[in-house]
Design a protein around this motif. Structure first.
Motif, PDB file in Angstrom:
ATOM      1  N   TRP A  59       0.676  -1.179   0.014  1.00  0.00           N
ATOM      2  CA  TRP A  59       0.255  -0.009  -0.085  1.00  0.00           C
ATOM      3  C   TRP A  59       0.722   1.261   0.010  1.00  0.00           C
ATOM      4  O   TRP A  59       0.369   2.329  -0.697  1.00  0.00           O
ATOM      5  N   TRP A  60       2.041   1.269   0.623  1.00  0.00           N
ATOM      6  CA  TRP A  60       2.733   2.501   0.899  1.00  0.00           C
ATOM      7  C   TRP A  60       3.304   2.515  -0.458  1.00  0.00           C
ATOM      8  O   TRP A  60       3.868   3.888  -0.827  1.00  0.00           O
ATOM      9  N   ARG A  61       3.615   1.689  -1.465  1.00  0.00           N
ATOM     10  CA  ARG A  61       4.202   2.014  -2.625  1.00  0.00           C
ATOM     11  C   ARG A  61       3.184   2.727  -3.509  1.00  0.00           C
ATOM     12  O   ARG A  61       3.485   3.499  -4.297  1.00  0.00           O
ATOM     13  N   LEU A  62       2.056   2.260  -3.475  1.00  0.00           N
ATOM     14  CA  LEU A  62       0.806   2.567  -4.144  1.00  0.00           C
ATOM     15  C   LEU A  62       0.539   4.196  -3.954  1.00  0.00           C
ATOM     16  O   LEU A  62       0.294   5.106  -4.788  1.00  0.00           O
ATOM     17  N   LEU A  63       0.765   4.608  -2.496  1.00  0.00           N
ATOM     18  CA  LEU A  63       0.384   5.759  -1.993  1.00  0.00           C
ATOM     19  C   LEU A  63       1.561   6.906  -2.429  1.00  0.00           C
ATOM     20  O   LEU A  63       1.403   7.695  -2.931  1.00  0.00           O
TER      21      LEU A  63
END
Lengths: 153, 134
Positions: free
Chosen positions: A92-96
């Motif tokens: 998720w932190w990569r997407l964000l």
């Protein structure tokens, strides 16, 4: 080079091109993606940048276009997709963080993979060609650094 | 819904369907290109650009103006510092997440709900750009 063959890529590319061409021949609009963010923000913000004529004139059709893109992928999923509904494993932190940089960068550059990549190069724009080469080279370097750091996926 | 919006909606459906057919709705597939494991993305972009090239450069020789009115104008952008710096920043985000604007929207259509986070972040990025650097 092509562990999954090339058929789906060629087919997908032709279909995308037909969508863009259909819109261009009927309306003269370039069906591109990233302006959608800025033009939609104009509904909520009084900041002059977002209230430029180009965004105000296009914000309505860009919403219809974006809704169409979502619906088209949904249509594929419920008809011919071999995997049905699908969820990414990318963290998720990569997407964000990636998403933020994509939003910022595409707007600063005035184009993304569709605007510079498809419509820009098809228009024989040198600026777009240079932008495409730049984001591909930087994207390759970034993705490989992340892979080398052991982040998967 | 006027005719123009209907055309854009239908064109969007075709575009999104094509992105999904070509695997671009999956950040993993985009990343496999950027990691130089599967060059399909370039083939897809080439095919899409080839078809669009005909619409932009050949069709206007036979059709005077767009069927619903307006005029045919190739998409031109002036090359300046922002074009390049923006492309660098986009490239970092693309390589970081495997998402671009169109692929993220289509990803929502294949049921990939975590991409909502990416799309929200794209809006925020576009807002910060326009608010402070526009």
């Amino acid at each position: 080079m092509f562990p999954h063959g090339v058929t789906s890529y060629i087919l997908g590319g032709i279909i995308i091109g037909l969508g863009v061409s259909f819109v261009y021949i009927l309306t003269g609009q370039h069906a591109t993606q990233s302006s959608f963010f800025s033009s939609t923000i104009s509904y909520f913000s009084k900041i002059p940048y977002f209230n430029r004529k180009t965004y105000l004139d296009s914000r309505e059709w860009r919403l219809y276009f974006a809704a169409g893109v979502i619906l088209g992928a949904l249509l594929y999923t419920v008809t011919i997709s071999p995997d049905g509904f699908w969820t990414t494993s990318v963290q998720w932190w990569r997407l964000l963080i990636g998403g933020f940089l994509v939003g910022f960068g595409t707007r600063l550059s005035s184009g993304c993979t569709s605007g510079h990549g498809i419509s820009g190069i098809a228009s024989m724009s040198t600026a777009s060609l240079l932008a495409v080469i730049t984001f591909i080279v930087v994207g390759v370097i970034t993705a490989n650094i992340i892979l080398l750091l052991g982040v998967t996926p | 819904m006027n005719n123009r919006n209907i055309v854009l909606f239908v064109g969007g459906i075709v575009f999104g369907f094509g992105l999904a057919v070509g695997g671009m709705s999956k950040p993993e597939v985009v990343l496999s290109f950027l990691q130089l494991k599967d060059f399909g993305l370039i083939v897809l972009m080439g095919a899409a650009t080839g078809v669009t090239f005909i619409a932009i450069n050949v069709v206007p020789r036979f059709v005077e103006k767009p069927i619903l009115g307006g005029e045919f104008k190739p998409r031109t952008r002036i090359l300046n510092r922002n074009t390049v710096i923006g492309a660098v920043i986009f490239g970092v985000g693309w390589g970081f997440s495997g998402q671009c604007p169109g692929s993220a929207l289509s990803s929502l259509g294949i049921g990939n709900l975590p991409v909502l986070l990416g799309i929200a972040a794209m809006f925020l990025g576009a807002y910060v750009m326009g608010r402070f650097f526009g």
